[in-house]
Design an enzyme around this catalytic site. Structure first.
Site, PDB file in Angstrom:
ATOM      1  N   CYS A 277       0.814  -1.219   0.000  1.00 46.68           N
ATOM      2  CA  CYS A 277       0.000   0.000   0.000  1.00 46.68           C
ATOM      3  C   CYS A 277       0.846   1.267   0.000  1.00 46.68           C
ATOM      4  O   CYS A 277       0.488   2.249  -0.644  1.00 46.68           O
ATOM      5  CB  CYS A 277      -0.923   0.013   1.220  1.00 46.68           C
ATOM      6  SG  CYS A 277      -2.389  -1.011   1.031  1.00 46.68           S
TER       7      CYS A 277
ATOM      8  N   MET B  13      -6.113   1.741   7.833  1.00 50.28           N
ATOM      9  CA  MET B  13      -4.800   1.304   8.309  1.00 50.28           C
ATOM     10  C   MET B  13      -5.004   0.200   9.346  1.00 50.28           C
ATOM     11  O   MET B  13      -5.719   0.390  10.330  1.00 50.28           O
ATOM     12  CB  MET B  13      -4.067   2.493   8.937  1.00 50.28           C
ATOM     13  CG  MET B  13      -2.816   2.123   9.717  1.00 50.28           C
ATOM     14  SD  MET B  13      -1.441   1.653   8.690  1.00 50.28           S
ATOM     15  CE  MET B  13      -0.198   1.423   9.971  1.00 50.28           C
TER      16      MET B  13
ATOM     17  N   HIS C 177     -13.262  -0.438  -6.961  1.00 51.80           N
ATOM     18  CA  HIS C 177     -12.485  -1.672  -7.045  1.00 51.80           C
ATOM     19  C   HIS C 177     -13.343  -2.707  -7.774  1.00 51.80           C
ATOM     20  O   HIS C 177     -13.955  -3.573  -7.163  1.00 51.80           O
ATOM     21  CB  HIS C 177     -12.088  -2.164  -5.651  1.00 51.80           C
ATOM     22  CG  HIS C 177     -10.974  -3.169  -5.672  1.00 51.80           C
ATOM     23  ND1 HIS C 177     -11.136  -4.448  -6.142  1.00 51.80           N
ATOM     24  CD2 HIS C 177      -9.667  -3.073  -5.293  1.00 51.80           C
ATOM     25  CE1 HIS C 177      -9.998  -5.107  -6.038  1.00 51.80           C
ATOM     26  NE2 HIS C 177      -9.086  -4.295  -5.533  1.00 51.80           N
TER      27      HIS C 177
END
Length: 576
Positions: free
Chosen positions: A83, A121, A402
């Protein structure tokens, strides 16, 4: 030609599937942060020779021993690079360059690594993945310059290239009785294998050793060969005509990779294959029958927006044009789509099309002229006209599209559309794709559907189906991540039904995330992976598309962390 030396000390590059897009507020320990276990949060793979990445400790950063630096480097490559980038310049995740990390300081970084953030995260500490000592070590490591892995040249590739069965020694006709059009290539990501499964009998034909964490399988134009690429950049060419299908050629094209494709234009069918890498940032054109590397092209260059040089623009999706002898190559960080003409490799012609940064995945419209490509962090879909080799449109969609390859169907009100779901919100965007008969709707979001939630990785339908399936594998709520939403494309206003796929699998403990719907050739079955932990039982669940009822569950000890599934016919013919 020889085998890759796997005896080297290796570290592992690539990282969280979770997205670190904005810093956001730090989470308190009892906040219920939606972090998920390592098995689901990260794509593992991509061995990088650790000894070659160097020691970049500097006096300006906090103290860190040689041993701590080496261990931190490995952790970063395993969990963060996918990432944040190998060079920490950022992509789906924020930049972690020293000018930023030193401003934050050790205590801030420790807290952030420990608890994660609402933007995705992972909570590496509170999830138990990293110890308190490792988190402290990582916080200090991030305040030193990042080590740079080695390049990977044509000569390096040739050193790994092996033709196991030369073309002249391969079968001249199919030697098995399988209906190859309905075979599925299933990624067994943590086993470093693919399972070839007979879609008619639902039996596993064989498992084939591959690179680690295979990202995609692509079929040759003929349907005979399966090209697979691992995140460690190893490519396998598997011959389905053999009595027991197996690898006939292999090559390692870099340190970390995602994409492989074969030429499809008339007169060039299967003549060439192409693979794109994350590190080094480049792509290589190979002989389609042997994987011999022919031409390596780097992708470093200027970004489309700020016109700044980027040292790590990674190759994401690659598709083969049906209109010209071209490969269409997405360059992630710069936002450039490259139309690579393979007619003359010695005088290679490349058309660069500026779109938006952070290009990722995408697929064709129903007529296979327009390539619909997600620029995920820009929240846009780029529409590329493969016939005229130009940008047709930029379409604003939801947060972090996505689509996988997307889904084509006819909206009852707006005509032909291509659909994408999103990682960052619960919407599904339907984009008009018929500039001839529905001109006013072309290249616009004509309808926005509301799904179960964010965290979607794939959306899928089929020309013989009137259902649209949307997974939500990365949603933090178990009920949502373990099920799928199904829309009736004839009546989109009625909303969606929920299928409890993981419940139907009847597995034991584990996260049991449901990922990637894939149809059989006939379009009357849909296969789902129930992706469990590496040490836990996983399964494939098959749904009857007509009734939306459970049809079959495939369980086997060899099905270790199944993720992507690729039906030979649908992949070969770009049916989605």
């Amino acid at each position: 030609m020889k085998h890759l030396n796997t005896g080297k000390a290796v570290a592992t590059v690539c990282a969280a599937l979770a997205l670190s897009l904005t810093a956001g507020p730090l989470m308190a320990k009892d906040s219920g942060h939606p972090g998920t276990p390592e098995e689901e949060m990260r794509y593992k793979g991509a061995p990088v020779p650790e000894s070659e990445t160097g020691d970049t400790r500097g006096a300006s950063g906090p103290k860190i021993t040689e041993q701590e630096f080496a261990r931190s480097k490995q952790i970063y490559f395993e969990r963060c690079a996918g990432c944040h980038g190998v060079l920490r310049k950022g992509a789906t995740g924020k930049p972690l360059t020293v000018d930023e990390t030193r401003k934050k300081g050790t205590e801030y970084l420790k807290t952030f690594i420990n608890y994660g953030s609402p933007a995705g995260m992972p909570n590496w500490g509170t999830s138990g993945e990293l110890s308190e000592e490792e988190i402290d070590m990582m916080a200090r490591f991030l305040q030193h310059e990042p080590p740079t892995p080695p390049e990977f040249s044509l000569a390096d590739m040739k050193d790994t290239w092996e033709v196991i069965v030369p073309p002249e020694e391969r079968p001249n006709k199919k030697q098995n009785k399988y209906n190859l059009d309905n075979v599925f290539s299933v990624t067994l990501r943590d086993a470093g294998q693919v399972a070839l499964i007979d879609g008619d009998s639902k039996k596993i034909i064989t498992t084939v050793d591959t690179g680690y964490a295979v990202h995609i399988s692509r079929m040759s134009h003929s349907g005979r060969y399966v090209f697979v690429i691992g995140r460690d950049a190893k490519v396998n060419l598997i011959d389905l005509w053999m009595k027991k299908p197996d690898t006939v050629a292999t090559i390692k094209v870099g340190m970390e990779a995602r994409s492989v494709e074969t030429s499809k234009y008339k007169g060039y069918e299967d003549k060439y294959a192409i693979a794109g890498t994350y590190w080094p940032p480049q792509f290589v054109i190979m002989d389609g029958n042997t994987l011999e590397p022919k031409k390596v092209v780097g992708t470093r260059g200027m970004t489309v927006d700020t016109q700044e040089y980027h040292p790590e623009p990674r190759v994401a999706a690659i598709v083969a044009s049906h209109e010209k002898p071209e490969f269409i190559v997405n360059v992630k960080e710069t936002g450039i789509v490259k139309m690579v003409n393979y007619e003359d490799l010695d005088n290679l012609q490349i058309t660069n099309i500026a779109t938006a940064r952070f290009l990722h995945d995408g697929g064709w419209d129903a007529n296979e002229r327009y390539f619909m490509s997600a620029a995920n962090n820009s929240n846009k879909i780029a529409v590329i006209d493969s016939k005229d080799s130009k940008l047709e449109a930029m379409v604003d969609v939801g947060k972090i599209p996505h689509p996988g390859r997307g889904a084509n169907f006819v909206d009852p009100e707006h005509g032909p559309v291509w659909a994408t779901s999103h990682l960052g919100d619960d919407t599904i965007s339907l984009i008009g794709t018929d500039p001839k008969n529905h001109k006013d709707n072309a290249w616009k979001v004509v309808r926005t559907l509301k799904g179960q939630g964010g965290g979607s990785l794939f959306i899928k339908t089929h020309p013989e189906s009137h259902h649209l399936y949307v997974d939500t594998a990365l949603n933090p709520e178990e009920k949502i991540s373990q099920s799928v939403a199904v829309f009736d494309t004839r009546n989109l206003d009625e909303g969606f039904k929920v299928l409890p796929i993981a419940e139907w699998a009847d597995l034991g403990e584990g996260p049991k995330r449901v990922v990637q719907p894939e149809y059989n050739k006939a379009g009357d079955e849909v296969w789902f992976s129930v992706w469990n932990g590496q040490e836990q039982e996983s399964a494939l669940v098959i749904v009857d598309d007509k009734t939306l009822k459970l049809k079959e569950v495939i369980k086997d000890k060899s099905l270790v962390t199944p993720t992507g599934k690729f039906n030979v016919y649908n992949t070969m013919k770009d049916v989605y």
